[in-house]
Scaffold this motif. Structure first.
Motif, PDB file in Angstrom:
ATOM      1  N   LEU A  76       8.379  -3.205 -18.434  1.00 14.33           N
ATOM      2  CA  LEU A  76       7.426  -2.247 -18.472  1.00 14.33           C
ATOM      3  C   LEU A  76       7.941  -0.942 -19.565  1.00 14.33           C
ATOM      4  CD1 LEU A  76       6.064   0.160 -16.025  1.00 14.33           C
ATOM      5  CD2 LEU A  76       8.135   1.430 -16.248  1.00 14.33           C
ATOM      6  N   TRP A  77       6.087  -0.508 -19.827  1.00 13.77           N
ATOM      7  CA  TRP A  77       5.865   0.281 -21.254  1.00 13.77           C
ATOM      8  C   TRP A  77       5.595   1.719 -21.166  1.00 13.77           C
ATOM      9  CZ3 TRP A  77       8.296  -2.071 -25.302  1.00 13.77           C
ATOM     10  CH2 TRP A  77       8.252  -3.283 -25.189  1.00 13.77           C
ATOM     11  N   LEU A  78       5.524   2.891 -22.036  1.00 10.63           N
ATOM     12  CA  LEU A  78       5.339   3.298 -21.626  1.00 10.63           C
ATOM     13  C   LEU A  78       4.070   3.810 -23.208  1.00 10.63           C
ATOM     14  CD1 LEU A  78       6.497   6.865 -21.070  1.00 10.63           C
ATOM     15  CD2 LEU A  78       5.485   6.666 -22.669  1.00 10.63           C
ATOM     16  N   PHE A  79       2.876   4.110 -22.966  1.00 16.70           N
ATOM     17  CA  PHE A  79       1.967   4.390 -24.060  1.00 16.70           C
ATOM     18  C   PHE A  79       1.722   6.028 -24.353  1.00 16.70           C
ATOM     19  CE2 PHE A  79       0.249   0.720 -25.191  1.00 16.70           C
ATOM     20  CZ  PHE A  79       0.598  -0.164 -23.497  1.00 16.70           C
TER      21      PHE A  79
ATOM     22  N   ALA B  38      -2.269  -2.750 -15.797  1.00 19.63           N
ATOM     23  CA  ALA B  38      -2.224  -1.445 -16.820  1.00 19.63           C
ATOM     24  C   ALA B  38      -3.019  -0.066 -16.309  1.00 19.63           C
ATOM     25  CB  ALA B  38      -2.825  -1.796 -18.109  1.00 19.63           C
ATOM     26  N   SER B  39      -2.912   0.928 -16.074  1.00 20.01           N
ATOM     27  CA  SER B  39      -2.865   2.057 -15.508  1.00 20.01           C
ATOM     28  C   SER B  39      -4.655   2.053 -16.468  1.00 20.01           C
ATOM     29  CB  SER B  39      -2.254   3.002 -15.844  1.00 20.01           C
ATOM     30  OG  SER B  39      -2.005   3.932 -17.204  1.00 20.01           O
ATOM     31  N   GLY B  40      -5.545   2.620 -15.961  1.00 22.81           N
ATOM     32  CA  GLY B  40      -6.378   3.398 -17.135  1.00 22.81           C
ATOM     33  C   GLY B  40      -6.281   3.786 -17.482  1.00 22.81           C
ATOM     34  N   ALA B  41      -7.046   4.109 -18.519  1.00 17.54           N
ATOM     35  CA  ALA B  41      -6.275   5.450 -19.826  1.00 17.54           C
ATOM     36  C   ALA B  41      -7.292   5.743 -20.647  1.00 17.54           C
ATOM     37  CB  ALA B  41      -4.925   4.970 -20.204  1.00 17.54           C
TER      38      ALA B  41
ATOM     39  N   VAL C 178       2.318  -3.558 -17.758  1.00 13.17           N
ATOM     40  CA  VAL C 178       3.698  -3.647 -17.206  1.00 13.17           C
ATOM     41  C   VAL C 178       3.517  -5.667 -18.612  1.00 13.17           C
ATOM     42  CG1 VAL C 178       4.691  -5.452 -15.513  1.00 13.17           C
ATOM     43  CG2 VAL C 178       4.096  -3.372 -15.143  1.00 13.17           C
ATOM     44  N   THR C 179       4.425  -6.148 -18.965  1.00 16.90           N
ATOM     45  CA  THR C 179       3.652  -7.116 -19.507  1.00 16.90           C
ATOM     46  C   THR C 179       4.680  -8.577 -18.710  1.00 16.90           C
ATOM     47  OG1 THR C 179       5.169  -6.815 -21.027  1.00 16.90           O
ATOM     48  CG2 THR C 179       2.644  -6.366 -21.551  1.00 16.90           C
TER      49      THR C 179
END
Ligand SMILES: [Zn+2]
Length: 257
Positions: free
Chosen positions: A193-196, A254-257, A235-236
Motif C-alpha cells: 500500500l502506498w500513500l501519495f 488506486a484511488s482517484g486523485a 496498491v502495487t
C-alpha cells in the motif's frame, strides 16, 4: 351582580332569543356600553344551554336553574310609567327552551362528528409516521448490527474486481486499509500500500499485506511519517524479497486523485 334592574327581564328574553322590536333595539344599544349587562347575558345564555340539556343530559347545578328562573319571573320595577307587559312568561320560556335544546343538540352533534373525523385523521397520520419511523429504525439496525452478514453483489458477467477502502486520520497518523476480491498471490509476491502526499513528494510505503483465502486483507496503522496530508492511495504487486521503499511492481488499484 349589579345589573341594571330595568334590563333584567329583557336580558332573560334576549338570552332565549325571543326579545323583539324596540325593546331589543334599546337593549342592544345598552349592551354596547354596559359590561355588567353583557356579562349577565352570557351567564343567562349559559344557563339556557344547561337547562336545554337537562331534559336529556345530566342535571345542571341547582343554582344555575334558580338564577335563570329568578331572572325570568322578575317583575319590572322602578319605572312606574311603564305598563306591565301582558306576556305569558312560561309559554315563551317553554318554547324557547325547546328551540334552545334543539339548537344545542344539533350543534353538539355537529361538533362531535367534526371532532371524530379529526381524531380519525390524526390517528391515521400518527399510524403512518409510526410505520415510517419503524422502517427507518430497521434499516439502521440492519446496516449497523455487529452480527449482520455483509455481502457485496456485482455483475455476474464480470469477475469480481479488487476493491480497497482507506481510512486515514492525518492528525493522528492513523491509517486503516481494508481490501477485498484480491487475486491470490504467487509464492514470491506481496501487495504493498502506498500513500501519495499532497505536497507532491514521492509515494510513502504504507504497509505490506497478503490476502486471505477469500481475497480479503487489512492493513492497520503502518509506520508513517507524522502529519502527512494524503492526495491518493494505491496498491502495487511487488516481489516479496523487496526492497519495498518505492513502487517497482504493477499497480493493482488506486484511488482517484
Ligand atoms: Zn347595564
Amino acid at each position: 351582580m349589579s345589573v341594571h334592574e330595568q334590563y333584567a327581564d329583557d336580558l332573560a328574553l334576549h338570552a332565549l332569543n325571543v326579545l323583539e322590536g324596540d325593546a331589543r333595539v334599546s337593549l342592544e344599544k345598552h349592551l354596547e356600553t354596559c359590561s355588567a349587562c353583557r356579562q349577565e347575558l352570557e351567564l343567562l345564555r349559559g344557563d339556557t344551554a344547561l337547562l336545554a340539556l337537562s331534559t336529556t343530559g345530566p342535571k345542571p347545578p341547582q343554582r344555575s336553574r334558580q338564577r335563570l328562573l329568578e331572572a325570568i319571573v322578575k317583575e319590572p320595577r322602578g319605572l312606574g310609567a311603564k305598563p306591565v307587559r301582558s306576556f305569558n312568561w312560561w309559554a315563551a320560556f317553554g318554547w324557547a327552551a325547546a328551540v334552545g335544546m334543539l339548537v344545542v343538540v344539533i350543534q353538539l352533534r355537529r361538533e362531535n362528528s367534526t371532532l371524530r373525523e379529526g381524531m380519525s385523521e390524526l390517528g391515521s397520520m400518527i399510524g403512518k409516521q409510526t410505520i415510517e419511523l419503524e422502517n427507518a429504525r430497521r434499516v439502521a439496525d440492519t446496516i449497523t448490527a455487529s452480527d449482520a452478514m455483509r455481502v457485496e453483489l456485482v455483475s455476474v458477467k464480470t469477475p469480481p474486481v479488487p476493491r480497497g477502502k482507506a481510512f486515514y486520520l492525518r492528525n493522528r497518523t492513523s491509517l486503516v486499509f481494508v481490501a477485498s476480491n484480491l487475486a491470490p498471490l504467487a509464492p514470491d509476491k506481496i501487495y504493498e500500500l502506498w500513500l501519495f502526499p499532497k505536497s507532491g513528494g514521492p509515494p510513502i510505503a504504507a504497509g505490506l499485506f497478503k490476502p486471505d483465502a477469500n481475497g480479503s486483507a487489512t492493513v492497520v496503522n503502518p509506520p508513517l511519517p507524522a502529519g502527512v496530508e494524503a492526495k491518493a492511495f494505491a496498491v502495487t504487486l511487488e516481489p516479496e524479497s523487496g526492497p519495498h521503499d518505492t513502487p517497482r511492481g504493477t499497480a493493482v488499484m488506486a484511488s482517484g486523485a
